[in-house]
Write a protein that holds these residues in place. Structure first.
Motif, mmCIF file in Angstrom:
data_model
loop_
_atom_site.group_PDB
_atom_site.id
_atom_site.type_symbol
_atom_site.label_atom_id
_atom_site.label_comp_id
_atom_site.label_asym_id
_atom_site.label_seq_id
_atom_site.Cartn_x
_atom_site.Cartn_y
_atom_site.Cartn_z
ATOM 1 N N ALA A 196 48.779 47.973 54.778
ATOM 2 C CA ALA A 196 47.751 49.016 54.696
ATOM 3 C C ALA A 196 47.897 50.037 55.817
ATOM 4 O O ALA A 196 47.662 51.223 55.621
ATOM 5 N N ASP A 211 44.208 39.904 59.717
ATOM 6 C CA ASP A 211 45.069 40.547 58.711
ATOM 7 C C ASP A 211 46.406 41.034 59.262
ATOM 8 O O ASP A 211 46.982 41.998 58.759
ATOM 9 N N SER A 251 45.080 45.308 56.415
ATOM 10 C CA SER A 251 43.845 46.077 56.231
ATOM 11 C C SER A 251 43.784 47.186 57.274
ATOM 12 O O SER A 251 44.239 47.012 58.413
ATOM 13 N N GLN A 262 41.066 48.447 58.647
ATOM 14 C CA GLN A 262 40.073 48.145 59.672
ATOM 15 C C GLN A 262 40.680 47.329 60.803
ATOM 16 O O GLN A 262 40.426 47.591 61.986
#
Length: 473
Positions: free
Chosen positions: A390, A416, A435, A437
Motif C-alpha cells: 500500500a 502491517d 496499509s 496508515q
C-alpha cells in the motif's frame, strides 16, 4: 536517455560558470511566460519548469540557462523582484551553479563581482585599471605582493560594482590575463572544526595536561563504580576503542568484542578509581565515534572485578589443578568427580575470557543502551509476504544502517509490515507496508529518530514500479 546519464548531466557544473539562473515564481506562470521574459537578455539554451510527479502541476520554480554568463547576469539584475504581466507576485532570481546546488547569494555578493587574473610581475595597478575599466565600474584592484620583498606574485583581484560588469570583463578582456571568477574569501582556509572533532580534541588536550585533567576530574562526583560498559559501531577495531577510553586518566584494562548476531560492538572498561569511571561516562557517553554514530557508555555496578591480568596470572595454577585432577581420576578406582568438575569449570571460565575478551556476566544488555530514541509501541506480527504494497517508506541512515534485525523489530511495531531492507553497500533502504496508515505512523514516529545511535531519515517513497518482463529470443 539513460537514467544514470541524465542524473550525471543534471549534477554537472554549468559551462560557462554562473550562466544558469534559478527562478522562484507563481505556479500560474508557464514555460512560455518565462522564456518570453528572459529571452530578450540573450540566447536561451534551456528553460525547465519542474512539475509535481503526483499532481502534475508546476512547482513554482524554473531553471533558465543562458549561453553566456554576462547574459545571465543582465537577466538577474533586471528581473529580480520584477512582476510579470500574468502574475501578482515578484520573481526571485538567483544564480544556480548547477541543478542540484542552488545558490541563495544575490548579485551583491562578492562571489559574483570579484575577478581573478594572472599578470606579468611588472604590471601596475594603473595599467590594470586602464584596461579593465572599459567593462564596468571598478571598486578595487589588488595586486598580490610578497610580504617581505613587496614584489608582485603574478596575480591580482579586480572587484566590480555589478555582477554583469565582472562577467563582461571575464568574457572580453585580453586572453593573457586568463580571467575567471574569484573564489569567495576564506574558500581555501582551514575548514571549521566539527563538534565531534572539537569534543575529542578537547578531551585529548585535557588528558595530556595532567594538572588540567586532574582539576577537571575533581569536579566529577564518584558514584561507587570503577567499571563502565559501552556499545559502539561493530566495525571499530580494538585499538581504536582502547585509545578512546585511554584518554581518561586511570584506565586499567579494556575488554571489547563484536556481537555478530546483533551486529554491534560492546565491552567493559576498568578504571583504577571511581572518579575516572564517572568522568568517562560524563565525557564519552553519546560521543559520535566515528562521526555520525554514537557510542553509549553506562556505569557497571556489578561486584565482579577480575581483570585479564589477574586471571592470566592464575592460569598456571588452574592448568596444574586440572592436570592433577585428570591424573588422579584416571589412576584412582574411586575418582573424585566433584573435584574434576570444579577444575574443568574453572578452566572453562578462563578459556571463555581469553577467546571472547569479556565474561558473559559482564556483557551489557543492549536494551539499556538507547535502542531507539523515541518511544515505540509493542511489537506486532508481520503482514503476509505476498500482501499488496500500500505504501513504502524510504530510509536514509548514515554512515551505516542499523542491523537488519533491529530495523525489522522497530518498523514492525506499527503493524502491517511486509518487509524492511537496505540496499547492499548503501546507506538507504525501504520499508514496505500493507496499509497506508501503518506507513504514515512509522514516518511520523521514526523520521529524525536515532536507532542504535544512527540518525534516521524516514520519508514517503515513490510508488514501486512494476517489474519488466524479460524478453526471450
Amino acid at each position: 536517455m539513460d537514467y544514470r546519464r541524465k542524473r550525471k548531466e543534471e549534477s554537472s557544473d554549468d559551462n560557462p560558470a554562473y550562466s544558469r539562473l534559478f527562478v522562484v515564481c507563481e505556479r500560474v506562470l508557464t514555460e512560455t511566460n518565462i522564456r518570453d521574459a528572459f529571452s530578450k537578455f540573450g540566447e536561451l539554451e534551456d528553460v525547465k519548469m519542474p512539475r509535481d510527479r503526483h499532481s502534475g502541476f508546476p512547482k513554482g520554480i524554473a531553471y533558465v540557462k543562458f549561453s553566456k554568463t554576462s547574459e545571465a547576469a543582465a537577466a538577474l539584475e533586471a528581473m529580480n523582484l520584477r512582476v510579470l504581466p500574468d502574475s501578482t507576485r515578484p520573481l526571485k532570481v538567483m544564480v544556480a551553479c548547477n541543478r542540484s546546488d542552488i545558490q541563495s547569494d544575490d548579485e551583491d555578493n562578492d562571489k559574483y563581482r570579484r575577478v581573478f587574473i594572472n599578470i606579468p610581475k611588472t604590471t601596475t595597478e594603473n595599467e590594470l585599471d586602464e584596461h579593465f575599466k572599459e567593462f564596468g565600474k571598478i571598486i578595487s584592484i589588488q595586486i598580490q605582493r610578497d610580504r617581505d620583498t613587496g614584489e608582485s606574485k603574478g596575480f591580482a583581484y579586480i572587484k566590480y560594482k555589478k555582477f554583469s560588469d565582472a562577467a563582461c570583463a571575464i568574457e572580453n578582456c585580453d586572453k593573457i590575463y586568463r580571467a575567471i571568477f574569484a573564489q569567495p574569501r576564506g574558500y581555501y582556509s582551514r575548514r571549521q572544526e566539527t563538534s565531534y572533532e572539537a569534543k575529542l580534541n578537547d578531551l585529548a588536550n585535557t588528558s595530556t595536561n595532567v594538572r588540567t585533567s586532574l582539576l577537571s576530574m575533581m569536579n566529577t562526583r564518584p558514584e561507587g563504580y570503577k567499571r563502565v560498559h559501552f556499545m559502539c559501531a561493530p566495525y571499530l577495531a580494538y585499538h581504536q576503542v582502547n585509545s578512546l577510553f585511554d584518554l581518561i586518566p586511570g584506565m586499567v584494562h579494556c575488554d571489547f568484542f563484536v556481537d555478530l548476531i546483533h551486529n554491534f560492538g560492546k565491552g567493559i572498561v576498568l578504571y583504577s578509581n571511581p572518579i575516572s569511571a564517572a568522568y568517562a561516562v560524563e565525557k564519552l557517553n553519546k560521543l559520535e565515534y566515528p562521526p555520525g554514530v554514537r557510542i553509549f557508555v553506562k556505569p557497571d555496578h556489578s561486584k565482579f572485578d577480575v581483570t585479564h591480568e589477574q586471571s592470566f596470572a592464575t592460569m598456571p595454577n588452574v592448568v596444574n589443578k586440572l592436570r592433577n585432577a585428570i591424573t588422579e581420576t584416571s589412576s584412582s578406582s574411586t575418582p573424585d568427580l566433584a573435584k574434576l568438575a570444579e577444575a574443568i569449570a574453572e578452566a572453562s571460565k578462563l578459556i571463555k575470557l581469553a577467546t571472547q575478551g569479556v565474561l558473559e556476566e559482564k556483557i551489557p544488555d543492549s536494551s539499556d543502551l538507547s535502542y531507539c530514541s523515541v518511544k515505540l509501541p509493542p511489537p506486532k506480527p508481520l503482514a503476509d509476504i505476498d500482501s499488496p504494497v500500500a505504501k513504502r517508506c524510504f530510509l536514509v541512515s548514515k554512515p551505516r544502517p542499523p542491523p537488519f534485525t533491529v530495523l525489522r523489530d522497530v518498523f514492525c511495531r506499527f503493524g502491517d509490515l511486509i518487509n524492511v531492507y537496505t540496499l547492499p553497500n548503501k546507506t538507504v533502504g525501504y520499508a514496505r507496508y500493507a496499509s497506508i496508515q501503518a506507513a504514515d505512523d512509522a514516518i511520523k514516529a521514526l523520521h529524525g529518530a536515532e536507532i542504535c545511535g544512527v540518525r534516521m531519515k524516514v520519508i514517503e517513497a515513490e510508488e514501486e514500479q512494476p517489474h519488466k518482463r524479460m524478453r526471450y529470443d
